[in-house]
Design a protein around this motif. Sequence first.
Motif, PDB file in Angstrom:
ATOM      1  N   UNK A 166     -59.590 -13.219   8.294  1.00 34.74           N
ATOM      2  CA  UNK A 166     -60.997 -13.482   8.560  1.00 34.74           C
ATOM      3  C   UNK A 166     -61.410 -14.852   8.059  1.00 34.74           C
ATOM      4  N   UNK A 167     -60.900 -15.253   6.898  1.00 29.54           N
ATOM      5  CA  UNK A 167     -61.179 -16.593   6.372  1.00 29.54           C
ATOM      6  C   UNK A 167     -60.618 -17.654   7.306  1.00 29.54           C
ATOM      7  N   UNK A 168     -59.402 -17.434   7.781  1.00 31.65           N
ATOM      8  CA  UNK A 168     -58.768 -18.394   8.691  1.00 31.65           C
ATOM      9  C   UNK A 168     -59.565 -18.533   9.982  1.00 31.65           C
ATOM     10  N   UNK A 169     -59.996 -17.402  10.531  1.00 26.56           N
ATOM     11  CA  UNK A 169     -60.797 -17.439  11.754  1.00 26.56           C
ATOM     12  C   UNK A 169     -62.125 -18.133  11.507  1.00 26.56           C
ATOM     13  N   UNK A 170     -62.784 -17.813  10.388  1.00 28.36           N
ATOM     14  CA  UNK A 170     -64.048 -18.447  10.073  1.00 28.36           C
ATOM     15  C   UNK A 170     -63.903 -19.950   9.921  1.00 28.36           C
ATOM     16  N   UNK A 171     -62.831 -20.394   9.272  1.00 30.99           N
ATOM     17  CA  UNK A 171     -62.582 -21.822   9.104  1.00 30.99           C
ATOM     18  C   UNK A 171     -62.335 -22.503  10.447  1.00 30.99           C
ATOM     19  N   UNK A 172     -61.709 -21.786  11.377  1.00 31.04           N
ATOM     20  CA  UNK A 172     -61.428 -22.383  12.689  1.00 31.04           C
ATOM     21  C   UNK A 172     -62.712 -22.658  13.464  1.00 31.04           C
ATOM     22  N   UNK A 173     -63.713 -21.801  13.323  1.00 27.27           N
ATOM     23  CA  UNK A 173     -64.989 -22.033  13.983  1.00 27.27           C
ATOM     24  C   UNK A 173     -65.604 -23.342  13.497  1.00 27.27           C
ATOM     25  N   UNK A 174     -65.566 -23.562  12.196  1.00 28.05           N
ATOM     26  CA  UNK A 174     -66.173 -24.750  11.614  1.00 28.05           C
ATOM     27  C   UNK A 174     -65.378 -25.997  11.977  1.00 28.05           C
TER      28      UNK A 174
END
Length: 295
Positions: A166-174
């Motif tokens: 989830x952290x990795x996905x969230x970072x990808x959005x940013x």
Amino acid sequence: MKNIDAKSFLPNLAFVCLGLIWGSNFLYMKLATQYINPIQVVFLRVVLAVFPIILFGFVKGSFKKEHLKYWYHFIIMSLLAAVVYYYCFVVGSHLLYSGIAGALSGSSPLFSFVLAAIFLNEEKVSLRKIIGLILGFLGVIILAKPFDASITDTTWQGILYMIIGSISLGASFIYAKKIVSPLKISGLALTAYQLIGATAILCLITPYDGITNIFNNTEATLGLVVGLSLLGTGLAFLIYYFIIDKLGAVKAASVTYIPPIVALIIGAFIGGEPIIFSDIMGALIILLGVYILKK
């Protein structure tokens, strides 16, 4: 008014569709890991999606030579939005009920919100957004039941993998909003570049022994090829870039509130997984958080 409504309808429809696609993937992942290991699931998911995306990109004339100078951005996005994200979610789905794994995936908007507040000047922090995100995360916590005394070490490992993913996905959005979107490269081209980068990485790290075992089961094969690969990877990437561009990084990241609900329903009614009152309440609280965030 009609033009405004039409312009807002498509991004919001894409938002819902992406949530439904991602929500259905957890059961497919759990089924696939009964026959092959998680990294092999990720490898096949990406490889089977990359070729039709590349072909479509050539037909549309989306690829340009000047794009090659941004190769390092594509590699970073390949890791954040494909390799790490997919692998952690597959392992989490293998160790947990698919519905609970889907529930935990809803934590990525929280990380997206924090990262957006730090790195994206245009993403303003407001009381309404904070309330929406807190409610959504509270719903995820209720679904995940982290304080249940019956939770085993395997369950905690699954929860940890889901949080990292989830952290990795969230970072990808940013990263996509701040670095990749301003490059003005089409979503189709970006999707192809990321999948090519992910394919290259996965070719180097994937063990191939026993990988064909997935084809011993028709349901697992269809789930991986159609559900995880064509819809959950190729099409999902295209929708992902579209909603970031139209709705902004934080609102686009809030799409991850939908998969917990979808995964819970599919896990219960198709996967035969147990569902209790707190699961239903958690799903409703997530929906309320999404409504407040997008209102």
